[in-house]
Design a protein around this motif. Structure first.
Motif, PDB file in Angstrom:
ATOM      1  N   LEU A  60       0.824  -1.200   0.000  1.00  0.00           N
ATOM      2  CA  LEU A  60       0.000   0.000   0.000  1.00  0.00           C
ATOM      3  C   LEU A  60       0.862   1.255   0.000  1.00  0.00           C
ATOM      4  N   ASN A  61       0.335   2.320  -0.565  1.00  0.00           N
ATOM      5  CA  ASN A  61       1.012   3.608  -0.591  1.00  0.00           C
ATOM      6  C   ASN A  61       0.644   4.355   0.687  1.00  0.00           C
ATOM      7  N   ARG A  62       1.574   4.392   1.644  1.00  0.00           N
ATOM      8  CA  ARG A  62       1.265   4.982   2.945  1.00  0.00           C
ATOM      9  C   ARG A  62       0.932   6.466   2.840  1.00  0.00           C
ATOM     10  N   LEU A  70       7.274   8.892   8.358  1.00  0.00           N
ATOM     11  CA  LEU A  70       7.955   7.656   8.752  1.00  0.00           C
ATOM     12  C   LEU A  70       8.950   8.016   9.847  1.00  0.00           C
ATOM     13  N   VAL A  71       8.890   7.278  10.939  1.00  0.00           N
ATOM     14  CA  VAL A  71       9.717   7.577  12.111  1.00  0.00           C
ATOM     15  C   VAL A  71      10.479   6.317  12.510  1.00  0.00           C
ATOM     16  N   HIS A  72      11.749   6.484  12.826  1.00  0.00           N
ATOM     17  CA  HIS A  72      12.547   5.391  13.384  1.00  0.00           C
ATOM     18  C   HIS A  72      12.732   5.686  14.867  1.00  0.00           C
ATOM     19  N   GLU A 147      12.873   9.161   1.706  1.00  0.00           N
ATOM     20  CA  GLU A 147      13.162   7.745   1.507  1.00  0.00           C
ATOM     21  C   GLU A 147      13.931   7.583   0.207  1.00  0.00           C
ATOM     22  N   ILE A 148      15.156   7.130   0.300  1.00  0.00           N
ATOM     23  CA  ILE A 148      15.989   6.935  -0.877  1.00  0.00           C
ATOM     24  C   ILE A 148      15.724   5.573  -1.496  1.00  0.00           C
ATOM     25  N   LYS A 149      15.589   4.558  -0.678  1.00  0.00           N
ATOM     26  CA  LYS A 149      15.288   3.215  -1.161  1.00  0.00           C
ATOM     27  C   LYS A 149      14.412   2.526  -0.135  1.00  0.00           C
ATOM     28  N   GLN A 150      13.352   1.895  -0.620  1.00  0.00           N
ATOM     29  CA  GLN A 150      12.479   1.098   0.237  1.00  0.00           C
ATOM     30  C   GLN A 150      11.982  -0.045  -0.626  1.00  0.00           C
ATOM     31  N   THR A 151      12.299  -1.251  -0.231  1.00  0.00           N
ATOM     32  CA  THR A 151      11.899  -2.404  -1.019  1.00  0.00           C
ATOM     33  C   THR A 151      11.566  -3.570  -0.109  1.00  0.00           C
TER      34      THR A 151
END
Length: 156
Positions: A60-62, A70-72, A147-151
């Motif tokens: 899904l597209n958050r 997005l939080v770490h 976000e540079i990369k998310q997979t």
């Protein structure tokens, strides 16, 4: 990259195809790996039953779902004992905002990914759910700027 000895090259190709697009038909997959339908189907069923394929999901597209932040979080527990670990993990499983939670080594105990609509709603989650857990001693929050990369694809 080490290949699993239980899987051959065709299995790896099938896994690459499925994790890129799990809605491909059996016919499309078999054509791409140059194998007939029945052996392709058998391979997929074997990899499912052997646990290589855990399931099929929609990604899904958050941001479209108003979860653009997005939080770490780096969480340190008061004491590192079984009871605290168990209680913390049990609580985290009930927080839909937490999309992943990892017990880690190093300067903190848990590394969490949290999604939220914005800073205000994250702050509410932080104050009302995360920070009030009895065993939590310290939380360090990192807001993702880009976000540079998310997979979800694994290198098979």
């Amino acid at each position: 990259m080490a290949k699993n000895t239980n899987l051959d090259e065709l299995d790896h190709k099938i896994l690459q195809i499925i994790q890129t697009d799990s809605q491909k038909t059996l016919k499309e997959i078999s054509e791409q790996v140059n194998l007939s339908l029945s052996p392709t189907h058998d391979r997929i069923k074997r990899m499912e039953s052997d646990g290589y394929i855990q399931g099929y999901v929609a990604l899904l597209n958050r941001k479209k779902l108003n979860l653009g932040l997005l939080v770490h979080c780096q969480v340190t527990l008061e004491k590192q004992n079984r009871k605290n670990f168990r209680e913390f993990e049990s609580a985290i499983l009930n927080f839909p905002e937490v999309t992943s939670c990892h017990l880690v080594s190093g300067n903190f105990d848990y590394y969490l990914n949290v999604v939220s609509a914005d800073v205000e709603s994250y702050n509410q989650f932080y104050q009302e759910k995360l920070a009030v857990l009895p065993s939590v001693a310290h939380i360090s929050t990192l807001f993702v700027m880009d976000e540079i990369k998310q997979t979800t694809a694994l290198p098979v």
